[in-house]
Design an enzyme around this catalytic site. Structure first.
Site, short mmCIF file in Angstrom:
data_model
loop_
_atom_site.label_atom_id
_atom_site.label_comp_id
_atom_site.label_asym_id
_atom_site.label_seq_id
_atom_site.Cartn_x
_atom_site.Cartn_y
_atom_site.Cartn_z
N HIS A 12 0.30 7.01 3.84
CA HIS A 12 1.67 6.67 4.26
C HIS A 12 2.64 7.62 3.58
O HIS A 12 2.65 7.72 2.34
CB HIS A 12 2.02 5.24 3.86
CG HIS A 12 1.08 4.21 4.39
ND1 HIS A 12 1.05 3.83 5.71
CD2 HIS A 12 0.10 3.50 3.78
CE1 HIS A 12 0.12 2.92 5.89
NE2 HIS A 12 -0.47 2.70 4.74
N ALA A 14 0.81 -1.22 0.00
CA ALA A 14 0.00 0.00 0.00
C ALA A 14 0.84 1.27 0.00
O ALA A 14 0.38 2.31 0.44
CB ALA A 14 -0.93 -0.03 1.22
N ASN A 43 2.45 -4.60 7.54
CA ASN A 43 2.94 -4.92 6.21
C ASN A 43 3.70 -3.78 5.55
O ASN A 43 4.75 -4.01 4.95
CB ASN A 43 1.76 -5.38 5.33
CG ASN A 43 1.18 -6.65 5.90
OD1 ASN A 43 1.85 -7.67 5.99
ND2 ASN A 43 -0.06 -6.59 6.35
N1 LIG Z 1 1.39 -6.40 1.77
C1 LIG Z 1 0.40 -5.54 2.01
O1 LIG Z 1 0.49 -4.35 1.71
C2 LIG Z 1 -0.84 -6.02 2.69
C3 LIG Z 1 -1.99 -5.22 2.75
C4 LIG Z 1 -3.11 -5.72 3.38
C5 LIG Z 1 -3.09 -6.98 3.97
N2 LIG Z 1 -1.95 -7.72 3.93
C6 LIG Z 1 -1.84 -9.05 4.55
O2 LIG Z 1 -2.32 -10.04 3.66
C7 LIG Z 1 -2.89 -11.12 4.41
C8 LIG Z 1 -4.30 -11.37 3.92
O3 LIG Z 1 -5.07 -10.19 4.12
P1 LIG Z 1 -6.64 -10.16 3.87
O4 LIG Z 1 -7.07 -8.75 4.05
O5 LIG Z 1 -6.97 -10.88 2.61
O6 LIG Z 1 -7.15 -11.03 5.12
P2 LIG Z 1 -8.56 -11.73 5.31
O7 LIG Z 1 -8.76 -11.90 6.76
O8 LIG Z 1 -9.62 -11.02 4.52
O9 LIG Z 1 -8.36 -13.18 4.62
C9 LIG Z 1 -7.47 -14.12 5.09
C10 LIG Z 1 -7.97 -15.50 4.74
O10 LIG Z 1 -6.97 -16.43 5.18
C11 LIG Z 1 -7.66 -17.60 5.63
N3 LIG Z 1 -6.79 -18.40 6.49
C12 LIG Z 1 -6.49 -18.21 7.79
N4 LIG Z 1 -5.64 -19.16 8.21
C13 LIG Z 1 -5.36 -19.95 7.15
C14 LIG Z 1 -4.55 -21.08 6.95
N5 LIG Z 1 -3.83 -21.59 7.94
N6 LIG Z 1 -4.53 -21.65 5.73
C15 LIG Z 1 -5.27 -21.14 4.71
N7 LIG Z 1 -6.07 -20.07 4.83
C16 LIG Z 1 -6.11 -19.47 6.04
C17 LIG Z 1 -8.89 -17.05 6.34
O11 LIG Z 1 -9.90 -18.05 6.48
C18 LIG Z 1 -9.28 -15.89 5.41
O12 LIG Z 1 -10.23 -16.31 4.44
C19 LIG Z 1 -2.83 -10.69 5.89
O13 LIG Z 1 -1.74 -11.28 6.52
C20 LIG Z 1 -2.67 -9.18 5.81
O14 LIG Z 1 -1.96 -8.68 6.94
C21 LIG Z 1 -0.85 -7.27 3.27
#
Ligand SMILES: NC(=O)c1ccc[n+]([C@@H]2O[C@H](COP(=O)([O-])OP(=O)(O)OC[C@H]3O[C@@H](n4cnc5c(N)ncnc54)[C@H](O)[C@@H]3O)[C@@H](O)[C@H]2O)c1
Length: 276
Positions: free
Chosen positions: A227, A129, A197
């Protein structure tokens, strides 16, 4: 074998906001670039919903992590799990490349990077982001003196945060921009896990997390997350500011984070090689 099957195949691990956002692009921006061959979520309903929304064949839904790993060339990790690091390890042990969205989980994961080097696997980190990661990596070739990340968020983003409570910060009395945290990336991650992140991506891009200072501020005037990143070094000075719009499909995720995942896939497939 049809020509579609010759395209690089991707598996999506985690069918939440990011997984769904990226999956959608396989029928749009990524059409004819690569294909989606597997999805897996610990919550079977989440995989079913993703498949239904995108009109996907049921056979791409996998029952476990191993099933997903076996069915694709490269994995996109988008899970929200306490054991994300173990999941990533399992993928690298199988010698598969990964695009990692949960960057905060790998900030201090030297073991994982060492394993990836041994197994000749790539750990690809999308810019997420924020803007300027390409320039930070370039600047880092001659050394960076200092990076400052200032994250600004609406007051609602800090409701019930234990650190705010422990510091006796009364959010209701804040009228103008107020810094509620200043410290290292590790402290920021500990107290504000929602911001992990962006801070972790910066720390990994500059290669030395001690150069990074994180400021977090809030104000009733802030309506969305932004940010600001300032970097100084031999190259000169860079200042970037990203005002994030939430995803049209999911209000809890910055749209740019999803787009950066899609861009990382395009890059991997050799579609766009500017600034990598
Ligand atoms: N890099 C970035 O800029 C950035 C930005 C936003 C979010 N993220 C990260 O990306 C990841 C996903 O974010 P999101 O918003 O899609 O989250 P979310 O909560 O919407 O979705 C996560 C999914 O992972 C599933 N899950 C949980 N444990 C699991 C496992 N052991 N095996 C398989 N699936 C599993 C959940 O059931 C859920 O459907 C998070 O770690 C978040 O911090 C990164």
């Amino acid at each position: 074998m049809g020509s579609r099957n010759k395209l690089i195949s991707f598996g999506i691990m985690g069918c939440g906001a990011i997984g769904c956002g990226i999956a959608k692009s396989f029928k749009k921006e990524l059409k004819n670039v690569c294909r989606l061959s597997a999805i897996y979520d610990i919550n079977p309903q989440a995989s079913q919903d993703l498949a239904k929304k995108n009109n996907l064949d049921q056979k791409i839904i996998k029952k476990n992590i191993s099933g997903l790993i076996k069915s694709c060339d490269i994995v996109v990790e988008a899970v929200n799990a306490s054991n994300t690091r173990q999941i990533l390890k399992k993928i690298i042990k199988e010698k598969k490349n990964i695009i990692v969205m949960s960057v905060g989980q790998i900030l201090n994961a030297k073991d994982l990077f060492a394993l990836a080097r041994r197994n000749r696997c790539k750990i690809i980190i999308p810019s997420g982001a924020i803007a300027g990661i390409d320039a930070i990596k370039a600047a880092n070739v001659s050394g960076i003196d200092k990076i400052t990340l200032t994250t600004r968020k609406p007051i609602t983003g800090f409701k019930d945060n234990p650190y705010i409570k422990s510091k006796k910060i009364n959010l209701a009395t804040i009228k103008d921009e107020t810094t509620i945290f200043k410290g290292s990336v590790d402290e920021a991650i500990k107290h504000f896990p929602q911001n992990i992140n962006v801070a972790a991506t910066l720390a990994l891009a500059c290669g030395n997390k001690s150069k990074l200072t994180v400021n977090i501020s809030t104000s009733p005037k802030f309506k969305r997350n932004s940010h600001e990143v300032e970097i100084t070094g031999k190259f000169g000075r860079i200042k970037t500011r990203t005002d994030n719009q939430i995803s049209p499909d999911n209000p809890k995720t910055s749209y740019l984070a999803i787009l950066s995942g899609i861009q990382a896939i395009k890059n991997y497939c050799g579609e766009i090689l500017v600034g990598t």
